[in-house]
Design a protein around this motif. Structure first.
Motif, PDB file in Angstrom:
ATOM      1  N   ALA A   5       0.837  -1.201   0.000  1.00  0.00           N
ATOM      2  CA  ALA A   5       0.000   0.000   0.000  1.00  0.00           C
ATOM      3  C   ALA A   5       0.872   1.252   0.000  1.00  0.00           C
ATOM      4  O   ALA A   5       0.573   2.233  -0.699  1.00  0.00           O
ATOM      5  CB  ALA A   5      -0.925  -0.019   1.212  1.00  0.00           C
ATOM      6  N   SER A   6       1.970   1.223   0.754  1.00  0.00           N
ATOM      7  CA  SER A   6       2.869   2.385   0.813  1.00  0.00           C
ATOM      8  C   SER A   6       3.572   2.604  -0.524  1.00  0.00           C
ATOM      9  O   SER A   6       3.765   3.748  -0.966  1.00  0.00           O
ATOM     10  CB  SER A   6       3.896   2.185   1.928  1.00  0.00           C
ATOM     11  N   TYR A   7       3.951   1.511  -1.177  1.00  0.00           N
ATOM     12  CA  TYR A   7       4.557   1.596  -2.517  1.00  0.00           C
ATOM     13  C   TYR A   7       3.603   2.343  -3.448  1.00  0.00           C
ATOM     14  O   TYR A   7       3.999   3.282  -4.159  1.00  0.00           O
ATOM     15  CB  TYR A   7       4.810   0.170  -3.019  1.00  0.00           C
ATOM     16  N   ILE A   8       2.328   1.933  -3.415  1.00  0.00           N
ATOM     17  CA  ILE A   8       1.328   2.546  -4.292  1.00  0.00           C
ATOM     18  C   ILE A   8       1.156   4.027  -3.959  1.00  0.00           C
ATOM     19  O   ILE A   8       1.121   4.882  -4.857  1.00  0.00           O
ATOM     20  CB  ILE A   8      -0.023   1.813  -4.151  1.00  0.00           C
ATOM     21  N   LEU A   9       1.015   4.342  -2.676  1.00  0.00           N
ATOM     22  CA  LEU A   9       0.794   5.737  -2.285  1.00  0.00           C
ATOM     23  C   LEU A   9       1.960   6.632  -2.719  1.00  0.00           C
ATOM     24  O   LEU A   9       1.750   7.754  -3.188  1.00  0.00           O
ATOM     25  CB  LEU A   9       0.596   5.824  -0.769  1.00  0.00           C
ATOM     26  N   ALA A  10       3.179   6.122  -2.553  1.00  0.00           N
ATOM     27  CA  ALA A  10       4.344   6.903  -2.969  1.00  0.00           C
ATOM     28  C   ALA A  10       4.315   7.190  -4.463  1.00  0.00           C
ATOM     29  O   ALA A  10       4.575   8.319  -4.904  1.00  0.00           O
ATOM     30  CB  ALA A  10       5.623   6.169  -2.589  1.00  0.00           C
ATOM     31  N   MET A  11       3.966   6.169  -5.246  1.00  0.00           N
ATOM     32  CA  MET A  11       3.945   6.335  -6.703  1.00  0.00           C
ATOM     33  C   MET A  11       2.721   7.119  -7.175  1.00  0.00           C
ATOM     34  O   MET A  11       2.702   7.633  -8.286  1.00  0.00           O
ATOM     35  CB  MET A  11       3.989   4.969  -7.380  1.00  0.00           C
ATOM     36  N   ALA A  12       1.693   7.192  -6.321  1.00  0.00           N
ATOM     37  CA  ALA A  12       0.476   7.927  -6.690  1.00  0.00           C
ATOM     38  C   ALA A  12       0.538   9.389  -6.256  1.00  0.00           C
ATOM     39  O   ALA A  12      -0.459  10.106  -6.355  1.00  0.00           O
ATOM     40  CB  ALA A  12      -0.743   7.250  -6.061  1.00  0.00           C
ATOM     41  N   GLY A  13       1.706   9.814  -5.771  1.00  0.00           N
ATOM     42  CA  GLY A  13       1.855  11.221  -5.404  1.00  0.00           C
ATOM     43  C   GLY A  13       1.637  11.519  -3.935  1.00  0.00           C
ATOM     44  O   GLY A  13       1.489  12.689  -3.552  1.00  0.00           O
ATOM     45  N   LYS A  14       1.640  10.489  -3.086  1.00  0.00           N
ATOM     46  CA  LYS A  14       1.474  10.702  -1.650  1.00  0.00           C
ATOM     47  C   LYS A  14       2.652  10.092  -0.877  1.00  0.00           C
ATOM     48  O   LYS A  14       2.471   9.227  -0.011  1.00  0.00           O
ATOM     49  CB  LYS A  14       0.155  10.095  -1.167  1.00  0.00           C
ATOM     50  N   PRO A  15       3.872  10.540  -1.184  1.00  0.00           N
ATOM     51  CA  PRO A  15       5.043   9.923  -0.540  1.00  0.00           C
ATOM     52  C   PRO A  15       5.096  10.141   0.965  1.00  0.00           C
ATOM     53  O   PRO A  15       5.556   9.278   1.704  1.00  0.00           O
ATOM     54  CB  PRO A  15       6.227  10.581  -1.243  1.00  0.00           C
ATOM     55  N   ARG A  16       4.616  11.281   1.448  1.00  0.00           N
ATOM     56  CA  ARG A  16       4.678  11.529   2.893  1.00  0.00           C
ATOM     57  C   ARG A  16       3.750  10.587   3.656  1.00  0.00           C
ATOM     58  O   ARG A  16       4.080  10.145   4.758  1.00  0.00           O
ATOM     59  CB  ARG A  16       4.332  12.990   3.183  1.00  0.00           C
TER      60      ARG A  16
END
Length: 468
Positions: free
Chosen positions: A342-353
Protein backbone atom coordinates in the motif's frame (compact mmCIF):
# COMPACT_ATOMS: atom_id res chain seq x y z
CA UNK A 1 -45.19 -46.95 4.28
CA UNK A 2 -44.76 -48.18 0.72
CA UNK A 3 -43.04 -44.94 -0.36
CA UNK A 4 -40.69 -45.14 2.64
CA UNK A 5 -39.72 -48.70 1.68
CA UNK A 6 -39.20 -47.71 -1.96
CA UNK A 7 -37.02 -44.77 -0.91
CA UNK A 8 -34.86 -46.89 1.41
CA UNK A 9 -34.26 -49.46 -1.35
CA UNK A 10 -33.14 -46.87 -3.89
CA UNK A 11 -36.40 -46.54 -5.80
CA UNK A 12 -36.91 -42.83 -5.12
CA UNK A 13 -37.99 -42.15 -8.72
CA UNK A 14 -40.74 -44.79 -8.51
CA UNK A 15 -41.95 -43.52 -5.14
CA UNK A 16 -41.96 -39.96 -6.48
CA UNK A 17 -43.95 -40.97 -9.56
CA UNK A 18 -46.48 -42.90 -7.44
CA UNK A 19 -46.99 -40.10 -4.94
CA UNK A 20 -47.20 -37.45 -7.66
CA UNK A 21 -50.24 -39.17 -9.18
CA UNK A 22 -52.14 -39.80 -5.96
CA UNK A 23 -54.54 -37.61 -3.97
CA UNK A 24 -52.44 -36.91 -0.91
CA UNK A 25 -53.43 -36.14 2.67
CA UNK A 26 -51.39 -33.62 4.67
CA UNK A 27 -49.10 -36.30 6.11
CA UNK A 28 -47.97 -37.42 2.67
CA UNK A 29 -47.42 -33.91 1.30
CA UNK A 30 -44.25 -33.67 3.38
CA UNK A 31 -43.15 -37.11 2.19
CA UNK A 32 -43.59 -36.02 -1.43
CA UNK A 33 -41.66 -32.81 -0.72
CA UNK A 34 -38.84 -34.83 0.84
CA UNK A 35 -38.67 -37.12 -2.19
CA UNK A 36 -38.71 -34.11 -4.51
CA UNK A 37 -35.70 -32.66 -2.66
CA UNK A 38 -33.88 -36.01 -3.02
CA UNK A 39 -34.43 -35.76 -6.78
CA UNK A 40 -33.55 -32.04 -6.91
CA UNK A 41 -37.12 -31.14 -7.87
CA UNK A 42 -37.33 -28.15 -5.56
CA UNK A 43 -40.20 -26.61 -7.52
CA UNK A 44 -42.38 -29.70 -6.92
CA UNK A 45 -41.39 -29.71 -3.25
CA UNK A 46 -42.48 -26.10 -2.84
CA UNK A 47 -45.75 -26.75 -4.69
CA UNK A 48 -46.52 -29.75 -2.47
CA UNK A 49 -46.41 -27.49 0.59
CA UNK A 50 -48.20 -24.53 -0.97
CA UNK A 51 -51.43 -24.77 1.07
CA UNK A 52 -49.87 -26.23 4.24
CA UNK A 53 -48.96 -24.53 7.49
CA UNK A 54 -47.44 -25.29 10.89
CA UNK A 55 -43.96 -25.17 12.39
CA UNK A 56 -42.68 -28.23 10.54
CA UNK A 57 -43.95 -26.91 7.21
CA UNK A 58 -42.45 -23.48 7.81
CA UNK A 59 -39.12 -25.11 8.65
CA UNK A 60 -39.19 -27.21 5.50
CA UNK A 61 -40.25 -24.27 3.37
CA UNK A 62 -37.37 -22.23 4.77
CA UNK A 63 -34.98 -25.07 3.98
CA UNK A 64 -36.22 -25.17 0.38
CA UNK A 65 -35.73 -21.43 -0.05
CA UNK A 66 -32.18 -21.71 1.33
CA UNK A 67 -31.50 -24.58 -1.10
CA UNK A 68 -32.69 -22.34 -3.95
CA UNK A 69 -30.45 -19.48 -2.78
CA UNK A 70 -33.44 -17.28 -1.86
CA UNK A 71 -31.99 -16.47 1.54
CA UNK A 72 -33.90 -13.28 2.32
CA UNK A 73 -37.23 -15.00 1.71
CA UNK A 74 -36.21 -18.02 3.77
CA UNK A 75 -35.52 -16.06 6.95
CA UNK A 76 -39.14 -15.21 7.99
CA UNK A 77 -40.25 -18.84 7.47
CA UNK A 78 -37.39 -20.19 9.57
CA UNK A 79 -38.00 -17.64 12.32
CA UNK A 80 -41.69 -18.57 12.35
CA UNK A 81 -40.74 -22.24 12.70
CA UNK A 82 -38.46 -21.48 15.63
CA UNK A 83 -41.12 -19.38 17.38
CA UNK A 84 -43.46 -22.37 17.45
CA UNK A 85 -40.77 -25.03 17.80
CA UNK A 86 -37.69 -23.60 19.56
CA UNK A 87 -35.96 -27.00 19.61
CA UNK A 88 -35.97 -27.31 15.79
CA UNK A 89 -32.23 -27.74 15.16
CA UNK A 90 -32.60 -27.92 11.37
CA UNK A 91 -34.48 -24.61 11.29
CA UNK A 92 -31.81 -22.94 13.44
CA UNK A 93 -29.00 -24.25 11.21
CA UNK A 94 -30.80 -23.19 8.03
CA UNK A 95 -31.48 -19.77 9.57
CA UNK A 96 -27.78 -19.50 10.36
CA UNK A 97 -26.87 -20.37 6.76
CA UNK A 98 -29.36 -17.82 5.37
CA UNK A 99 -28.17 -15.04 7.68
CA UNK A 100 -24.54 -15.77 6.80
CA UNK A 101 -25.32 -15.65 3.08
CA UNK A 102 -26.83 -12.15 3.34
CA UNK A 103 -23.88 -10.89 5.38
CA UNK A 104 -25.42 -10.91 8.88
CA UNK A 105 -22.48 -12.77 10.37
CA UNK A 106 -23.09 -11.99 14.03
CA UNK A 107 -26.72 -13.15 13.83
CA UNK A 108 -25.65 -16.23 11.88
CA UNK A 109 -23.23 -17.21 14.65
CA UNK A 110 -25.99 -16.69 17.24
CA UNK A 111 -28.34 -18.97 15.28
CA UNK A 112 -25.61 -21.59 15.00
CA UNK A 113 -25.03 -21.40 18.76
CA UNK A 114 -28.78 -21.89 19.31
CA UNK A 115 -28.72 -25.00 17.11
CA UNK A 116 -25.74 -26.48 18.96
CA UNK A 117 -27.35 -25.88 22.36
CA UNK A 118 -30.77 -27.20 21.30
CA UNK A 119 -29.20 -30.57 20.48
CA UNK A 120 -25.89 -30.97 22.35
CA UNK A 121 -25.45 -34.49 20.99
CA UNK A 122 -25.74 -33.53 17.31
CA UNK A 123 -22.25 -33.28 15.92
CA UNK A 124 -23.37 -31.54 12.70
CA UNK A 125 -24.81 -28.64 14.72
CA UNK A 126 -21.67 -28.34 16.86
CA UNK A 127 -19.39 -28.46 13.80
CA UNK A 128 -21.46 -25.83 12.01
CA UNK A 129 -21.06 -23.51 14.99
CA UNK A 130 -17.31 -24.18 15.13
CA UNK A 131 -16.94 -23.51 11.40
CA UNK A 132 -18.59 -20.11 11.76
CA UNK A 133 -16.43 -19.21 14.75
CA UNK A 134 -13.41 -20.01 12.58
CA UNK A 135 -14.72 -17.83 9.77
CA UNK A 136 -15.27 -14.82 12.03
CA UNK A 137 -11.92 -15.38 13.76
CA UNK A 138 -13.33 -15.70 17.29
CA UNK A 139 -10.44 -17.81 18.56
CA UNK A 140 -11.36 -17.48 22.23
CA UNK A 141 -14.89 -18.83 21.86
CA UNK A 142 -13.66 -21.42 19.38
CA UNK A 143 -11.08 -22.74 21.86
CA UNK A 144 -13.65 -22.82 24.67
CA UNK A 145 -16.15 -24.71 22.52
CA UNK A 146 -13.59 -27.30 21.45
CA UNK A 147 -12.56 -27.82 25.10
CA UNK A 148 -16.20 -28.29 26.09
CA UNK A 149 -16.82 -30.84 23.33
CA UNK A 150 -13.66 -32.74 24.24
CA UNK A 151 -14.72 -32.77 27.90
CA UNK A 152 -17.99 -34.41 26.86
CA UNK A 153 -16.01 -37.24 25.34
CA UNK A 154 -17.13 -36.63 21.77
CA UNK A 155 -15.44 -39.12 19.44
CA UNK A 156 -13.35 -36.96 17.10
CA UNK A 157 -14.22 -37.55 13.46
CA UNK A 158 -12.20 -36.15 10.55
CA UNK A 159 -14.15 -32.88 10.40
CA UNK A 160 -13.75 -32.21 14.12
CA UNK A 161 -10.01 -32.91 13.91
CA UNK A 162 -9.71 -30.47 11.02
CA UNK A 163 -11.52 -27.81 13.04
CA UNK A 164 -9.12 -28.36 15.95
CA UNK A 165 -6.16 -28.07 13.57
CA UNK A 166 -7.53 -24.84 12.10
CA UNK A 167 -7.98 -23.50 15.62
CA UNK A 168 -4.28 -24.11 16.29
CA UNK A 169 -3.40 -22.33 13.06
CA UNK A 170 -5.62 -19.39 14.06
CA UNK A 171 -3.60 -19.15 17.29
CA UNK A 172 -0.33 -19.13 15.27
CA UNK A 173 0.56 -22.57 16.63
CA UNK A 174 0.86 -24.15 13.21
CA UNK A 175 3.23 -26.94 14.25
CA UNK A 176 0.59 -28.27 16.65
CA UNK A 177 -1.85 -28.51 13.75
CA UNK A 178 0.26 -31.06 11.84
CA UNK A 179 -0.42 -34.18 13.98
CA UNK A 180 -4.11 -33.26 14.12
CA UNK A 181 -4.24 -33.13 10.32
CA UNK A 182 -2.41 -36.46 10.06
CA UNK A 183 -5.03 -37.95 12.38
CA UNK A 184 -7.79 -36.32 10.33
CA UNK A 185 -6.49 -38.03 7.18
CA UNK A 186 -6.59 -41.42 8.93
CA UNK A 187 -10.12 -40.67 10.20
CA UNK A 188 -11.32 -39.61 6.75
CA UNK A 189 -9.96 -42.87 5.26
CA UNK A 190 -11.72 -44.85 8.00
CA UNK A 191 -14.97 -42.98 7.34
CA UNK A 192 -14.69 -43.46 3.59
CA UNK A 193 -14.77 -39.69 3.13
CA UNK A 194 -12.43 -39.42 0.15
CA UNK A 195 -13.14 -35.76 -0.77
CA UNK A 196 -12.26 -34.64 2.78
CA UNK A 197 -9.15 -36.85 2.83
CA UNK A 198 -7.94 -35.24 -0.41
CA UNK A 199 -8.69 -31.73 0.89
CA UNK A 200 -6.71 -32.37 4.07
CA UNK A 201 -3.75 -33.80 2.13
CA UNK A 202 -3.69 -30.75 -0.13
CA UNK A 203 -3.77 -28.29 2.78
CA UNK A 204 -1.16 -30.31 4.67
CA UNK A 205 1.22 -30.09 1.71
CA UNK A 206 0.92 -26.29 1.76
CA UNK A 207 1.51 -26.12 5.51
CA UNK A 208 4.56 -28.40 5.42
CA UNK A 209 6.08 -26.38 2.60
CA UNK A 210 5.53 -23.06 4.39
CA UNK A 211 6.98 -24.47 7.59
CA UNK A 212 10.08 -25.65 5.73
CA UNK A 213 9.29 -29.32 6.37
CA UNK A 214 8.98 -29.99 2.64
CA UNK A 215 10.97 -28.57 -0.25
CA UNK A 216 9.17 -26.70 -3.01
CA UNK A 217 9.73 -29.64 -5.37
CA UNK A 218 8.25 -32.17 -2.94
CA UNK A 219 5.19 -30.03 -2.23
CA UNK A 220 4.48 -29.19 -5.86
CA UNK A 221 4.95 -32.83 -6.87
CA UNK A 222 2.48 -33.97 -4.19
CA UNK A 223 -0.08 -31.38 -5.26
CA UNK A 224 0.46 -32.12 -8.95
CA UNK A 225 -0.35 -35.79 -8.29
CA UNK A 226 -3.53 -34.81 -6.43
CA UNK A 227 -4.42 -32.41 -9.23
CA UNK A 228 -4.14 -35.18 -11.82
CA UNK A 229 -6.31 -37.56 -9.78
CA UNK A 230 -8.85 -35.05 -8.46
CA UNK A 231 -9.05 -32.19 -11.00
CA UNK A 232 -12.45 -31.00 -9.76
CA UNK A 233 -11.53 -30.84 -6.07
CA UNK A 234 -11.59 -27.14 -5.13
CA UNK A 235 -9.13 -27.54 -2.27
CA UNK A 236 -6.53 -29.21 -4.50
CA UNK A 237 -6.77 -26.52 -7.20
CA UNK A 238 -6.56 -23.72 -4.64
CA UNK A 239 -3.68 -25.35 -2.74
CA UNK A 240 -1.70 -25.82 -5.96
CA UNK A 241 -2.35 -22.18 -6.88
CA UNK A 242 -1.23 -21.04 -3.43
CA UNK A 243 2.31 -22.36 -3.63
CA UNK A 244 3.01 -22.49 -7.38
CA UNK A 245 5.64 -19.79 -7.99
CA UNK A 246 7.42 -20.96 -11.13
CA UNK A 247 6.21 -20.17 -14.63
CA UNK A 248 6.61 -23.87 -15.48
CA UNK A 249 3.59 -24.61 -13.25
CA UNK A 250 1.29 -22.41 -15.38
CA UNK A 251 0.27 -25.15 -17.81
CA UNK A 252 -0.90 -27.46 -15.02
CA UNK A 253 -2.89 -24.65 -13.41
CA UNK A 254 -4.46 -23.66 -16.73
CA UNK A 255 -5.55 -27.28 -17.26
CA UNK A 256 -7.00 -27.29 -13.74
CA UNK A 257 -9.01 -24.15 -14.49
CA UNK A 258 -10.46 -25.84 -17.58
CA UNK A 259 -11.64 -28.73 -15.37
CA UNK A 260 -12.67 -26.59 -12.42
CA UNK A 261 -15.85 -27.29 -10.50
CA UNK A 262 -18.50 -24.92 -11.96
CA UNK A 263 -19.95 -24.45 -8.45
CA UNK A 264 -16.63 -23.28 -7.02
CA UNK A 265 -16.83 -20.13 -4.89
CA UNK A 266 -16.43 -17.06 -7.20
CA UNK A 267 -13.78 -15.49 -4.96
CA UNK A 268 -11.73 -18.68 -5.16
CA UNK A 269 -12.14 -18.73 -8.94
CA UNK A 270 -10.86 -15.15 -9.17
CA UNK A 271 -7.92 -16.06 -6.91
CA UNK A 272 -6.95 -19.02 -9.11
CA UNK A 273 -7.28 -16.92 -12.27
CA UNK A 274 -5.02 -14.29 -10.71
CA UNK A 275 -2.40 -16.86 -9.82
CA UNK A 276 -2.43 -18.23 -13.36
CA UNK A 277 -2.04 -14.77 -14.90
CA UNK A 278 0.81 -14.05 -12.48
CA UNK A 279 2.59 -17.28 -13.44
CA UNK A 280 2.14 -16.49 -17.13
CA UNK A 281 3.43 -12.93 -16.73
CA UNK A 282 0.16 -11.45 -18.01
CA UNK A 283 -0.04 -8.21 -16.02
CA UNK A 284 -3.35 -7.13 -17.56
CA UNK A 285 -5.12 -10.41 -16.81
CA UNK A 286 -3.61 -10.48 -13.31
CA UNK A 287 -4.95 -6.98 -12.58
CA UNK A 288 -8.42 -7.91 -13.83
CA UNK A 289 -8.60 -11.11 -11.77
CA UNK A 290 -7.09 -9.54 -8.64
CA UNK A 291 -9.54 -6.63 -8.77
CA UNK A 292 -12.45 -9.05 -9.08
CA UNK A 293 -11.08 -11.16 -6.22
CA UNK A 294 -10.74 -8.08 -4.01
CA UNK A 295 -14.27 -6.92 -4.84
CA UNK A 296 -15.64 -10.35 -3.92
CA UNK A 297 -13.60 -10.70 -0.71
CA UNK A 298 -12.40 -7.32 0.54
CA UNK A 299 -11.80 -8.80 4.01
CA UNK A 300 -8.95 -10.97 2.72
CA UNK A 301 -5.61 -9.14 3.09
CA UNK A 302 -4.09 -11.35 0.39
CA UNK A 303 -6.78 -10.21 -2.06
CA UNK A 304 -6.01 -6.57 -1.21
CA UNK A 305 -2.25 -7.14 -1.58
CA UNK A 306 -2.69 -8.88 -4.94
CA UNK A 307 -4.91 -6.06 -6.22
CA UNK A 308 -2.33 -3.48 -5.14
CA UNK A 309 0.54 -5.29 -6.83
CA UNK A 310 -1.28 -6.23 -10.04
CA UNK A 311 -3.21 -3.00 -10.56
CA UNK A 312 -0.47 -0.67 -9.32
CA UNK A 313 2.98 -2.16 -9.89
CA UNK A 314 1.94 -4.42 -12.77
CA UNK A 315 -0.27 -1.98 -14.69
CA UNK A 316 0.89 1.38 -13.25
CA UNK A 317 -2.71 2.45 -12.66
CA UNK A 318 -1.64 4.31 -9.56
CA UNK A 319 -4.74 6.40 -8.95
CA UNK A 320 -7.07 3.39 -9.04
CA UNK A 321 -4.76 1.41 -6.82
CA UNK A 322 -4.48 4.34 -4.39
CA UNK A 323 -8.10 3.85 -3.26
CA UNK A 324 -7.39 0.21 -2.44
CA UNK A 325 -4.19 1.23 -0.66
CA UNK A 326 -6.00 3.62 1.67
CA UNK A 327 -8.67 1.04 2.41
CA UNK A 328 -6.09 -1.70 3.03
CA UNK A 329 -4.04 0.40 5.46
CA UNK A 330 -7.19 1.12 7.43
CA UNK A 331 -8.48 -2.46 7.34
CA UNK A 332 -5.20 -4.37 7.84
CA UNK A 333 -2.89 -2.05 9.81
CA UNK A 334 -0.88 -4.94 11.29
CA UNK A 335 -0.17 -6.83 8.07
CA UNK A 336 3.38 -6.03 6.96
CA UNK A 337 2.78 -7.13 3.36
CA UNK A 338 -0.25 -4.85 3.09
CA UNK A 339 1.66 -1.94 4.64
CA UNK A 340 4.56 -2.49 2.24
CA UNK A 341 2.54 -2.67 -0.96
CA UNK A 342 0.00 0.00 0.00
CA UNK A 343 2.87 2.38 0.81
CA UNK A 344 4.56 1.60 -2.52
CA UNK A 345 1.33 2.55 -4.29
CA UNK A 346 0.79 5.74 -2.29
CA UNK A 347 4.34 6.90 -2.97
CA UNK A 348 3.94 6.33 -6.70
CA UNK A 349 0.48 7.93 -6.69
CA UNK A 350 1.86 11.22 -5.40
CA UNK A 351 1.47 10.70 -1.65
CA UNK A 352 5.04 9.92 -0.54
CA UNK A 353 4.68 11.53 2.89
CA UNK A 354 1.68 9.35 3.67
CA UNK A 355 3.78 6.35 2.61
CA UNK A 356 6.71 7.41 4.79
CA UNK A 357 4.41 7.78 7.78
CA UNK A 358 3.02 4.25 7.26
CA UNK A 359 6.43 2.64 6.70
CA UNK A 360 8.63 4.20 9.39
CA UNK A 361 7.36 2.02 12.30
CA UNK A 362 8.18 -1.11 10.30
CA UNK A 363 11.29 -0.40 8.25
CA UNK A 364 13.95 -1.07 10.88
CA UNK A 365 12.85 -4.70 11.22
CA UNK A 366 12.33 -5.69 7.59
CA UNK A 367 14.66 -5.03 4.66
CA UNK A 368 11.81 -5.15 2.13
CA UNK A 369 9.92 -2.39 3.93
CA UNK A 370 13.17 -0.44 4.36
CA UNK A 371 13.68 -0.54 0.58
CA UNK A 372 10.10 0.65 0.04
CA UNK A 373 10.78 3.46 2.53
CA UNK A 374 13.72 4.35 0.29
CA UNK A 375 11.32 4.47 -2.66
CA UNK A 376 9.00 6.78 -0.72
CA UNK A 377 11.87 9.17 0.03
CA UNK A 378 12.85 9.16 -3.65
CA UNK A 379 9.25 10.03 -4.53
CA UNK A 380 9.38 12.81 -1.93
CA UNK A 381 12.40 14.39 -3.68
CA UNK A 382 15.08 13.12 -1.26
CA UNK A 383 17.39 11.27 -3.62
CA UNK A 384 20.30 10.97 -1.20
CA UNK A 385 18.15 9.72 1.70
CA UNK A 386 16.21 7.31 -0.51
CA UNK A 387 19.33 5.79 -2.00
CA UNK A 388 20.89 5.43 1.46
CA UNK A 389 17.88 3.44 2.67
CA UNK A 390 18.10 1.22 -0.40
CA UNK A 391 21.77 0.50 0.34
CA UNK A 392 20.98 -0.37 3.96
CA UNK A 393 18.22 -2.72 2.85
CA UNK A 394 20.47 -4.30 0.22
CA UNK A 395 22.95 -5.44 2.86
CA UNK A 396 20.26 -7.54 4.55
CA UNK A 397 18.82 -8.73 1.22
CA UNK A 398 22.25 -10.03 0.21
CA UNK A 399 22.43 -12.08 3.41
CA UNK A 400 19.05 -13.64 2.57
CA UNK A 401 19.81 -14.51 -1.05
CA UNK A 402 21.40 -13.12 -4.20
CA UNK A 403 18.00 -13.47 -5.93
CA UNK A 404 16.39 -11.03 -3.44
CA UNK A 405 19.21 -8.55 -4.00
CA UNK A 406 18.93 -8.88 -7.78
CA UNK A 407 15.20 -8.16 -7.54
CA UNK A 408 15.84 -5.10 -5.37
CA UNK A 409 18.37 -3.74 -7.89
CA UNK A 410 15.85 -4.14 -10.71
CA UNK A 411 13.05 -2.45 -8.74
CA UNK A 412 15.28 0.48 -7.81
CA UNK A 413 16.24 1.00 -11.44
CA UNK A 414 12.58 0.84 -12.52
CA UNK A 415 11.37 3.28 -9.86
CA UNK A 416 14.10 5.83 -10.64
CA UNK A 417 12.97 5.84 -14.28
CA UNK A 418 9.24 5.94 -13.43
CA UNK A 419 9.78 8.94 -11.14
CA UNK A 420 11.95 10.69 -13.74
CA UNK A 421 14.91 10.93 -11.35
CA UNK A 422 17.26 9.72 -14.08
CA UNK A 423 16.35 12.91 -16.01
CA UNK A 424 16.79 15.18 -12.98
CA UNK A 425 20.05 13.95 -11.44
CA UNK A 426 23.51 13.83 -13.06
CA UNK A 427 24.27 10.31 -14.33
CA UNK A 428 27.50 10.18 -12.36
CA UNK A 429 25.69 10.94 -9.10
CA UNK A 430 23.07 8.24 -9.70
CA UNK A 431 25.73 5.70 -10.58
CA UNK A 432 27.56 6.50 -7.34
CA UNK A 433 24.46 6.28 -5.15
CA UNK A 434 22.69 3.35 -6.81
CA UNK A 435 22.94 -0.30 -5.88
CA UNK A 436 25.63 -2.15 -7.78
CA UNK A 437 24.38 -4.37 -10.57
CA UNK A 438 23.73 -7.98 -9.56
CA UNK A 439 23.30 -10.60 -12.30
CA UNK A 440 19.85 -12.12 -12.70
CA UNK A 441 19.30 -15.62 -11.34
CA UNK A 442 20.07 -18.26 -13.96
CA UNK A 443 16.44 -19.38 -13.80
CA UNK A 444 14.90 -15.90 -13.75
CA UNK A 445 12.54 -16.74 -16.64
CA UNK A 446 10.87 -19.30 -14.35
CA UNK A 447 10.30 -16.68 -11.63
CA UNK A 448 7.10 -14.64 -12.13
CA UNK A 449 8.31 -11.61 -10.16
CA UNK A 450 11.24 -11.19 -12.60
CA UNK A 451 9.00 -11.82 -15.61
CA UNK A 452 6.64 -9.05 -14.43
CA UNK A 453 9.55 -6.60 -14.28
CA UNK A 454 10.87 -7.73 -17.66
CA UNK A 455 7.42 -7.11 -19.19
CA UNK A 456 7.28 -3.63 -17.63
CA UNK A 457 10.73 -2.86 -19.00
CA UNK A 458 9.60 -3.94 -22.47
CA UNK A 459 6.48 -1.78 -22.19
CA UNK A 460 8.60 1.34 -21.65
CA UNK A 461 11.48 0.36 -23.90
CA UNK A 462 13.94 0.09 -21.01
CA UNK A 463 16.96 -2.18 -21.30
CA UNK A 464 16.75 -5.54 -19.59
CA UNK A 465 18.03 -6.40 -17.07
CA UNK A 466 17.18 -3.14 -15.38
CA UNK A 467 20.08 -1.34 -13.71
CA UNK A 468 21.38 2.17 -13.07
Amino acid sequence: MASEVMLRFGAAEDAFAWLSGAPLPRSLRLTLATLAVELNRLDVAMEALADQDGAMIESFRGFLLVAEGRYQKAIPHLRAALRDSPEDVAAAMNLSAALWAIGSRRKAVSAALRASRAAPGRKDASLHYLDLLLEVGDVRRLTEEISMLNARGIIPDAHFLVVQARAQIAKDEVVRALPLLDSAIAAAISEGNDPLRVEIQANLAVLKYRLGRWSYTRAIDALSALLRDYPENDAVVVSFARIADRTTEASALRAAIDNMNPRMDPARVAFVRHQLAWLEGDNKAAASAATEWFELDAKDPLAATSALISLGIGMERWQEAEKIAEYALEEFPNDSSVVNNASYILAMAGKPRRAIQALEPWAADDYVLEATLGLAHLANGDTDGGMRLYRQAAGEAERVSSERLSLMVAYQALVVRQLGIDKQEPPGKLAALALAFVPLPTDWERRPEFVRLRNLARKHGYEWPLAL
